[in-house]
Design an enzyme around this catalytic site. Structure first.
Site, short mmCIF file in Angstrom:
data_model
loop_
_atom_site.label_atom_id
_atom_site.label_comp_id
_atom_site.label_asym_id
_atom_site.label_seq_id
_atom_site.Cartn_x
_atom_site.Cartn_y
_atom_site.Cartn_z
N ASP A 26 -8.90 52.19 19.85
CA ASP A 26 -7.85 52.67 20.63
C ASP A 26 -9.04 53.76 21.54
O ASP A 26 -8.34 53.39 22.59
CB ASP A 26 -6.71 53.44 20.02
CG ASP A 26 -5.90 52.30 19.48
OD1 ASP A 26 -6.23 50.94 19.08
OD2 ASP A 26 -4.92 53.10 18.90
N SER B 78 -1.22 52.36 22.42
CA SER B 78 -2.31 53.67 22.20
C SER B 78 -1.89 54.91 22.97
O SER B 78 -2.50 55.75 23.86
CB SER B 78 -3.87 52.69 22.34
OG SER B 78 -4.43 52.18 21.57
N SER C 49 -0.98 57.50 21.99
CA SER C 49 -1.46 58.57 21.13
C SER C 49 -2.80 58.62 21.56
O SER C 49 -4.22 60.36 22.18
CB SER C 49 -1.28 58.56 19.72
OG SER C 49 -2.14 57.58 19.59
P1 ADP Z 1 0.84 54.94 19.79
O1 ADP Z 1 0.93 53.23 19.69
O2 ADP Z 1 1.58 54.40 20.97
O3 ADP Z 1 0.41 55.23 20.21
P2 ADP Z 1 1.50 56.50 17.97
O4 ADP Z 1 2.62 57.05 16.75
O5 ADP Z 1 -0.19 56.44 17.21
O6 ADP Z 1 1.93 55.45 18.94
O7 ADP Z 1 1.11 57.88 18.90
C1 ADP Z 1 2.95 58.27 19.14
C2 ADP Z 1 2.39 59.93 19.91
O8 ADP Z 1 1.77 59.58 20.78
C3 ADP Z 1 3.93 60.65 19.39
O9 ADP Z 1 4.77 60.67 18.72
C4 ADP Z 1 4.12 61.52 20.77
O10 ADP Z 1 3.24 62.76 19.40
C5 ADP Z 1 1.94 60.73 21.20
N1 ADP Z 1 2.55 60.69 22.68
C6 ADP Z 1 2.32 59.62 23.31
N2 ADP Z 1 3.22 59.68 24.57
C7 ADP Z 1 3.74 60.83 24.92
C8 ADP Z 1 4.12 61.42 26.06
N3 ADP Z 1 3.86 61.06 27.22
N4 ADP Z 1 3.67 63.10 25.75
C9 ADP Z 1 3.85 63.92 24.40
N5 ADP Z 1 3.25 62.72 23.77
C10 ADP Z 1 3.24 61.55 23.62
MG MG Z 2 -1.83 55.05 18.75
#
Ligand code: ADP
Ligand code: MG
Length: 346
Positions: free
Chosen positions: A153, A107, A109
């Site tokens: 999330d 999570s 995002s």
């Molecule tokens: P997750 O399972 O980690 O939520 P997602 O694909 O839903 O995976 O989200 C990942 C996205 O969140 C990245 O592509 C980016 O847009 C954003 N994100 C996550 N961490 C960061 C960060 N440290 N800096 C900038 N954007 C981030």
């Molecule tokens: Mg996500």
């Protein structure tokens, strides 16, 4: 110059209850120690300027921009939401520092969007409750980014407390905090495989669940009884998805009861059965992850399963604390692509 404000949100691991959160079911996430921090300085124009320790170059965008598939999309979406909630009047400069691996089912995002909304609330002096922030953060993913995720999330990263799991009824948006055991750790291990929720497979599962919902005439797929689903004559794929949802919801209740009773064998069984259901009925696992989960159990975990949206990312295993270091060492030796992320306990 508007003053800079700071807000944080943790990553989360879902102990059990996968893809139940848009089907009226229960989930059981827990806050992790890995987390994300956002510094926000409001701007009077509509510019969104984001720098993140994880990215080489800053991203300069505008509040009017639609999502373009860029890493800064969640930031633009969150600031648009902050404007429509009346928390900001314009863009912002954002600076992000995170220890949550991205695209790994932990999570990142939601933590990013929730932290931005909490920072905007801080900048405004007051604003929506944490639950309302979670609901707004889901809107950003659903409507702005086009990710048809449920509410788990956002609720977990906005409200979960260390040392507890959040038994969340996603239909009613009611939750109870359940203490984690002191004897065992919930260990999060990355498989080495990442995915993006925007890649389409998550959406395909959502649509297959929607087909099952239409067949049964309910929004709450998880609340159907097993015999009803088993005996139904719907499309074979939609039926398998529904079989996962119904049985997974029963397993979440079993896992909550097991935590309450301190019965880690029962918790482990529920986790193992959850993995089989995700693998065979929801078809959201990958062979390398099945092997990693199998090793985790063979090496002595009470239970283990894929966690998060699927098709890559992390597993979570319930492991007795006393043997944890040896267990982890043996697991990582057997799976060189895997890596330790975090562990939570009571
Ligand atoms: P997750 O399972 O980690 O939520 P997602 O694909 O839903 O995976 O989200 C990942 C996205 O969140 C990245 O592509 C980016 O847009 C954003 N994100 C996550 N961490 C960061 C960060 N440290 N800096 C900038 N954007 C981030
Ligand atoms: Mg996500």
């Amino acid at each position: 110059m508007a003053e800079m404000v700071t807000a944080a949100a943790p990553g989360r691991v879902n102990l059990i209850g996968e893809h139940t959160d848009y089907n009226g079911g229960m989930v059981l996430p827990a806050a992790l120690a890995v987390g994300l921090k956002v510094n926000l300085a409001p701007r009077s124009d509509s510019v969104v300027a984001v720098s993140s320790a994880g990215y080489d170059a800053p991203s300069i965008r505008d509040l009017e921009d639609e999502a373009v598939g860029d890493w800064a999309d969640p930031c633009v979406g969150a600031l648009r939401e902050a404007n429509s909630l009346g928390l900001l009047d314009g863009g912002a400069a954002l600076d992000v520092v995170s220890t949550i691996p991205e695209g790994s089912g932990l999570s990142s995002s939601a933590a990013l969007i929730v932290a931005i909304l909490k920072a905007a609330r801080e900048a405004n002096g007051n604003g929506p409750s944490d639950v309302d922030i979670a609901v707004a953060a889901r809107r950003v993913e659903n409507q702005y980014m086009g990710v048809p995720c449920g509410i788990m999330d956002q609720m977990a990263v906005a409200l979960a407390r260390p040392g507890t799991a959040m038994a969340l009824d996603t239909g009613k948006l009611e939750y109870a905090l359940v203490p984690l055991p002191q004897s065992h750790e919930m260990v999060v291990v990355h498989s080495g495989l990442t995915r993006k929720l925007t890649d389409g497979r998550y959406k395909a599962r959502k649509e297959e669940c929607d087909a099952a919902k239409r067949y049964f005439g309910t929004e709450d797929l998880c609340l159907l009884d097993w015999e009803t689903v088993k005996g139904a004559n719907l499309d074979a794929t939609a039926k398998k998805r529904a079989m996962h949802c119904v049985s997974e919801n029963v397993r979440v209740h079993a896992a909550i009861a097991a935590l309450d009773a301190g019965d880690m064998t029962a918790l482990g069984t529920a986790m193992n059965e959850s993995h089989e259901s995700m693998r065979d009925w929801f078809e959201m696992s990958l062979p390398q992850i099945d092997t990693l989960v199998a090793s985790a159990v063979e090496l002595g975990a009470a239970g283990a399963r894929l966690t998060g949206g699927g098709f890559g990312g992390c597993i979570v295993a319930c492991v007795e604390k006393t043997g944890r270091d040896a267990w982890l060492e043996a697991l990582l030796e057997k799976h060189p692509d895997a890596r330790f992320i975090d562990a939570v306990s009571g």
